[in-house]
Design a protein around this motif. Structure first.
Motif, PDB file in Angstrom:
ATOM      1  N   VAL A  17       0.912  -1.357  -0.053  1.00  0.00           N
ATOM      2  CA  VAL A  17      -0.046  -0.069  -0.049  1.00  0.00           C
ATOM      3  C   VAL A  17       1.052   1.284  -0.149  1.00  0.00           C
ATOM      4  O   VAL A  17       1.643   1.507   1.038  1.00  0.00           O
ATOM      5  N   THR A  18       0.956   2.049  -0.904  1.00  0.00           N
ATOM      6  CA  THR A  18       1.732   3.100  -1.316  1.00  0.00           C
ATOM      7  C   THR A  18       1.416   3.790  -2.521  1.00  0.00           C
ATOM      8  O   THR A  18       0.736   3.262  -3.510  1.00  0.00           O
ATOM      9  N   ASP A  19       1.491   5.104  -2.341  1.00  0.00           N
ATOM     10  CA  ASP A  19       1.454   6.138  -3.533  1.00  0.00           C
ATOM     11  C   ASP A  19       2.560   6.671  -4.025  1.00  0.00           C
ATOM     12  O   ASP A  19       2.762   7.751  -4.628  1.00  0.00           O
ATOM     13  N   ASP A  20       3.713   6.224  -3.185  1.00  0.00           N
ATOM     14  CA  ASP A  20       5.135   6.808  -3.389  1.00  0.00           C
ATOM     15  C   ASP A  20       5.540   5.971  -4.674  1.00  0.00           C
ATOM     16  O   ASP A  20       6.065   4.931  -4.492  1.00  0.00           O
ATOM     17  N   GLU A  39       0.661  -7.547  -5.057  1.00  0.00           N
ATOM     18  CA  GLU A  39      -0.512  -6.657  -5.310  1.00  0.00           C
ATOM     19  C   GLU A  39      -0.388  -5.162  -5.006  1.00  0.00           C
ATOM     20  O   GLU A  39       0.584  -4.893  -3.965  1.00  0.00           O
ATOM     21  N   VAL A  40      -0.798  -4.387  -5.451  1.00  0.00           N
ATOM     22  CA  VAL A  40      -0.315  -2.819  -5.150  1.00  0.00           C
ATOM     23  C   VAL A  40      -1.667  -2.100  -5.265  1.00  0.00           C
ATOM     24  O   VAL A  40      -2.579  -2.119  -5.839  1.00  0.00           O
ATOM     25  N   ALA A  41      -1.720  -1.373  -4.117  1.00  0.00           N
ATOM     26  CA  ALA A  41      -2.883  -0.441  -3.857  1.00  0.00           C
ATOM     27  C   ALA A  41      -2.243   0.939  -3.483  1.00  0.00           C
ATOM     28  O   ALA A  41      -1.232   0.894  -2.613  1.00  0.00           O
ATOM     29  N   PRO A  42      -2.922   2.006  -4.158  1.00  0.00           N
ATOM     30  CA  PRO A  42      -2.359   3.309  -3.822  1.00  0.00           C
ATOM     31  C   PRO A  42      -2.690   3.960  -2.514  1.00  0.00           C
ATOM     32  O   PRO A  42      -2.104   4.781  -2.294  1.00  0.00           O
ATOM     33  N   ALA A  49     -10.243  -4.459   0.122  1.00  0.00           N
ATOM     34  CA  ALA A  49     -10.688  -5.779  -0.266  1.00  0.00           C
ATOM     35  C   ALA A  49      -9.895  -6.772   0.160  1.00  0.00           C
ATOM     36  O   ALA A  49     -10.228  -8.099   0.326  1.00  0.00           O
ATOM     37  N   ARG A  50      -8.532  -6.517  -0.012  1.00  0.00           N
ATOM     38  CA  ARG A  50      -7.409  -7.497   0.006  1.00  0.00           C
ATOM     39  C   ARG A  50      -6.620  -7.513   1.364  1.00  0.00           C
ATOM     40  O   ARG A  50      -5.764  -8.196   1.696  1.00  0.00           O
ATOM     41  N   PHE A  51      -6.731  -6.295   2.177  1.00  0.00           N
ATOM     42  CA  PHE A  51      -6.027  -6.104   3.300  1.00  0.00           C
ATOM     43  C   PHE A  51      -5.720  -7.112   4.318  1.00  0.00           C
ATOM     44  O   PHE A  51      -4.764  -7.637   4.724  1.00  0.00           O
ATOM     45  N   GLY A  52      -7.045  -7.954   4.592  1.00  0.00           N
ATOM     46  CA  GLY A  52      -7.150  -8.857   5.619  1.00  0.00           C
ATOM     47  C   GLY A  52      -6.528 -10.326   4.945  1.00  0.00           C
ATOM     48  O   GLY A  52      -6.130 -11.093   5.723  1.00  0.00           O
TER      49      GLY A  52
END
Length: 364
Positions: A17-20, A39-42, A49-52
């Motif tokens: 999880v990053t927007d950098d 998997e990448v989430a900004p 949805a994928r965190f847990g």
């Protein structure tokens, strides 16, 4: 009998999880070294949805405050990733996020590559569902037990955690009070010597279902570290963990609520119950954003489930029609939803279907 929920899934990929863009490039390079796809989430919204379910979650320092504000579930295997050098690691941010480690790059590159390698092929962590009563006597314990029983009947490995010391005991709801096994008082006193990975095996169990409940002795408050150990053990060894929460949230209950992928608030279809549920919801939403309601009939004033959901400003997970035979079955020591028939069993199956639960890959 298998359900369409009880399917075997391929191992999930670690989540970043990053927007950098600089951190993204570095993380992708390390993942390539580990031969792992990320998997990448900004941001927190894209990650939810994928965190847990991800076997490992890497959160960039810039994205961490958003994850905290979004109240993403606290879970094991979360790493706060910081681009160095830094004078002092951001311990407060890590604590708020629930991160187990802080990885300061580039110094932590070898360690992080090892964690990515370990995560490759790791089984999917269990889904955690918490259940709250909108008022006393709403039937939350029966709903929690019904969810766990329904999951076990479908071939999913389930753990039912009774976090309410003032309740009657989840083992009594299941009719398991005579079964031997570890219960909260022994675990809370730290006298068992049972390590978290072996904790579930030490609990009373039948088939695919295990329960962590109370004995008939003195009332206790669950220590924070005991709840943390129980949740970690359940996440690591089960497909589903159901936590029956007290209406008055103590530290352990708040931990469980914050760790839950979904929380169900059971609300009888009565005006006073709705008013009480509004107060419970106001407290619960300070610790989770994944709160949904279940409306239980009958409705003496003809309140409709969707009207109650709108009044509480919460999504509706389902409705539970009256089931007179259920109370008689519980008195006979029969577990709720044990036959797979009736309104409770149907509701539990719909809720589990919506969660898209998966069984773990068999051990090699």
């Amino acid at each position: 009998m298998a359900s369409r929920s009880a399917t075997v899934s391929a191992p999930l990929r670690p989540l970043l999880v990053t927007d950098d863009p600089y951190l993204l490039d570095e993380a992708l390079r390390l993942a390539a070294d580990a031969r792992v796809e990320l998997e990448v989430a900004p941001d927190a919204v894209a990650a939810r949805a994928r965190f847990g379910a991800a076997p490992l979650v890497l959160v960039g320092l810039g994205a961490a405050p958003g994850c905290v504000r979004a109240r993403l579930p606290r879970r094991p295997g979360t790493v706060l990733v910081v681009m160095g050098p830094v004078e002092e690691p951001p311990w407060e941010v890590a604590e708020a996020l629930g991160a187990e480690h802080i990885a300061v790059l580039p110094a932590a590159e070898p360690w992080l590559v090892d964690r990515l390698v370990d995560a490759a092929g790791a089984p999917r962590p269990a889904t955690v569902v918490a259940v709250l009563g909108g008022r006393g006597g709403s039937g939350a314990s029966v709903l929690a037990a019904g969810l766990a029983v329904t999951a076990a009947r479908a071939g999913l490995r389930a753990l039912l955690v009774d976090a309410d010391p003032m309740g009657g005991g989840a083992d009594l709801v299941l009719g398991w009070e005579s079964l031997d096994g570890l219960r909260w008082p022994a675990l809370s006193h730290g006298s068992t010597g049972v390590s978290p990975p072996a904790l579930v095996d030490a609990l009373p169990s039948r088939g695919e279902l295990a329960v962590l409940s109370w004995d008939r002795g003195d009332l206790l408050t669950v220590p924070h570290d005991a709840m943390e150990a129980a949740l970690a053990a359940g996440r690591a060894s089960r497909d589903l963990v159901v936590v029956d929460l007290p209406r008055r949230l103590d530290d352990a209950a708040i931990l469980a609520l914050g760790s839950a992928d979904q929380t169900l608030l059971l609300v009888p279809a009565e005006l006073r119950a709705c008013a009480a549920a509004a107060r419970v919801a106001a407290v619960a939403t300070a610790h989770t954003s994944a709160l949904r309601i279940v409306v239980r009939g009958p409705a003496p004033g003809r309140l409709k489930a969707r009207e109650i959901a709108r009044a509480l400003d919460l999504p509706l997970a389902g409705t539970l029609r009256p089931e007179p035979e259920l109370a008689r079955a519980l008195e006979r020591g029969e577990p709720p939803a044990g036959t797979g028939r009736g309104p409770l069993a149907l509701l539990c199956q719909r809720i589990l279907d919506d969660l898209d639960l998966r069984t773990r890959e068999p051990a090699a």
